[in-house]
Design a protein around this motif. Structure first.
Motif, mmCIF file in Angstrom:
data_model
loop_
_atom_site.group_PDB
_atom_site.id
_atom_site.type_symbol
_atom_site.label_atom_id
_atom_site.label_comp_id
_atom_site.label_asym_id
_atom_site.label_seq_id
_atom_site.Cartn_x
_atom_site.Cartn_y
_atom_site.Cartn_z
ATOM 1 N N GLU A 78 0.834 -1.205 0.000
ATOM 2 C CA GLU A 78 0.000 0.000 0.000
ATOM 3 C C GLU A 78 0.867 1.253 0.000
ATOM 4 O O GLU A 78 0.587 2.219 -0.716
ATOM 5 C CB GLU A 78 -0.932 0.000 1.209
ATOM 6 N N LEU A 79 1.933 1.242 0.782
ATOM 7 C CA LEU A 79 2.852 2.385 0.822
ATOM 8 C C LEU A 79 3.519 2.576 -0.535
ATOM 9 O O LEU A 79 3.593 3.697 -1.049
ATOM 10 C CB LEU A 79 3.908 2.190 1.911
ATOM 11 N N LEU A 80 3.978 1.508 -1.135
ATOM 12 C CA LEU A 80 4.626 1.591 -2.438
ATOM 13 C C LEU A 80 3.670 2.139 -3.494
ATOM 14 O O LEU A 80 4.041 3.023 -4.271
ATOM 15 C CB LEU A 80 5.155 0.222 -2.864
ATOM 16 N N THR A 81 2.434 1.650 -3.538
ATOM 17 C CA THR A 81 1.483 2.143 -4.538
ATOM 18 C C THR A 81 1.136 3.610 -4.291
ATOM 19 O O THR A 81 0.942 4.369 -5.246
ATOM 20 C CB THR A 81 0.206 1.284 -4.596
ATOM 21 N N THR A 98 4.125 10.261 -7.008
ATOM 22 C CA THR A 98 5.260 10.709 -7.809
ATOM 23 C C THR A 98 4.955 10.744 -9.305
ATOM 24 O O THR A 98 5.532 11.555 -10.029
ATOM 25 C CB THR A 98 6.514 9.843 -7.568
ATOM 26 N N THR A 99 4.048 9.878 -9.776
ATOM 27 C CA THR A 99 3.759 9.821 -11.211
ATOM 28 C C THR A 99 2.412 10.428 -11.567
ATOM 29 O O THR A 99 2.174 10.742 -12.733
ATOM 30 C CB THR A 99 3.744 8.364 -11.714
ATOM 31 N N GLY A 100 1.514 10.531 -10.586
ATOM 32 C CA GLY A 100 0.163 11.003 -10.867
ATOM 33 C C GLY A 100 -0.722 9.921 -11.454
ATOM 34 O O GLY A 100 -1.852 10.183 -11.849
ATOM 35 N N GLN A 101 -0.217 8.690 -11.524
ATOM 36 C CA GLN A 101 -0.971 7.567 -12.076
ATOM 37 C C GLN A 101 -1.013 6.421 -11.084
ATOM 38 O O GLN A 101 -0.081 6.239 -10.303
ATOM 39 C CB GLN A 101 -0.320 7.039 -13.354
ATOM 40 N N SER A 102 -2.076 5.619 -11.183
ATOM 41 C CA SER A 102 -2.134 4.406 -10.367
ATOM 42 C C SER A 102 -1.250 3.341 -11.011
ATOM 43 O O SER A 102 -0.902 3.436 -12.194
ATOM 44 C CB SER A 102 -3.569 3.889 -10.269
ATOM 45 N N VAL A 103 -0.913 2.317 -10.251
ATOM 46 C CA VAL A 103 -0.132 1.206 -10.794
ATOM 47 C C VAL A 103 -0.905 0.559 -11.938
ATOM 48 O O VAL A 103 -0.333 0.227 -12.980
ATOM 49 C CB VAL A 103 0.216 0.177 -9.692
ATOM 50 N N ALA A 104 -2.218 0.389 -11.782
ATOM 51 C CA ALA A 104 -3.042 -0.204 -12.837
ATOM 52 C C ALA A 104 -2.966 0.624 -14.116
ATOM 53 O O ALA A 104 -2.859 0.063 -15.217
ATOM 54 C CB ALA A 104 -4.487 -0.330 -12.366
ATOM 55 N N ASP A 105 -3.016 1.956 -13.992
ATOM 56 C CA ASP A 105 -2.921 2.827 -15.168
ATOM 57 C C ASP A 105 -1.566 2.677 -15.851
ATOM 58 O O ASP A 105 -1.486 2.641 -17.082
ATOM 59 C CB ASP A 105 -3.146 4.288 -14.782
ATOM 60 N N ILE A 106 -0.511 2.591 -15.074
ATOM 61 C CA ILE A 106 0.839 2.435 -15.635
ATOM 62 C C ILE A 106 0.952 1.116 -16.378
ATOM 63 O O ILE A 106 1.480 1.053 -17.488
ATOM 64 C CB ILE A 106 1.912 2.557 -14.538
ATOM 65 N N VAL A 107 0.432 0.044 -15.796
ATOM 66 C CA VAL A 107 0.494 -1.274 -16.442
ATOM 67 C C VAL A 107 -0.312 -1.257 -17.741
ATOM 68 O O VAL A 107 0.149 -1.764 -18.777
ATOM 69 C CB VAL A 107 -0.019 -2.378 -15.488
ATOM 70 N N GLU A 158 -0.957 1.325 -19.617
ATOM 71 C CA GLU A 158 -0.230 2.172 -20.546
ATOM 72 C C GLU A 158 0.946 1.419 -21.185
ATOM 73 O O GLU A 158 1.266 1.613 -22.361
ATOM 74 C CB GLU A 158 0.293 3.394 -19.786
ATOM 75 N N GLN A 159 1.580 0.550 -20.422
ATOM 76 C CA GLN A 159 2.726 -0.211 -20.913
ATOM 77 C C GLN A 159 2.294 -1.409 -21.760
ATOM 78 O O GLN A 159 3.132 -2.085 -22.342
ATOM 79 C CB GLN A 159 3.596 -0.689 -19.743
ATOM 80 N N GLY A 160 0.988 -1.704 -21.764
ATOM 81 C CA GLY A 160 0.473 -2.791 -22.598
ATOM 82 C C GLY A 160 0.623 -4.177 -22.003
ATOM 83 O O GLY A 160 0.644 -5.164 -22.712
ATOM 84 N N HIS A 161 0.719 -4.252 -20.686
ATOM 85 C CA HIS A 161 0.847 -5.572 -20.038
ATOM 86 C C HIS A 161 -0.481 -6.044 -19.547
ATOM 87 O O HIS A 161 -1.201 -5.592 -18.848
ATOM 88 C CB HIS A 161 1.862 -5.513 -18.897
#
Length: 52
Positions: free
Chosen positions: A29-32, A38-47, A49-52
């Motif tokens: 939870e702390l990491l997410t 820092t990025t303004g995006q959730s981990v789900a959004d980043i994944v 976006e990366q196409g995974h």
């Protein structure tokens, strides 16, 4: 990786060392939260976006 959780206000391992693991708990939870701040995006959004 042992699962950390909070019990009665104390951080404890859910599993005995070497027994099991899980990707959840206060450390994840702390990491997410850090990633989102820092990025303004959730981990789900980043994944996504990366196409995974």
């Amino acid at each position: 990786m042992d699962l950390l959780k909070i019990v009665d206000g104390k951080l404890v391992n859910e599993y005995k060392p070497g027994r099991s693991w899980a990707y959840r708990g206060p450390s994840i939870e702390l990491l997410t939260t850090i990633i989102k701040k820092t990025t303004g995006q959730s981990v789900a959004d980043i994944v996504k976006e990366q196409g995974h």
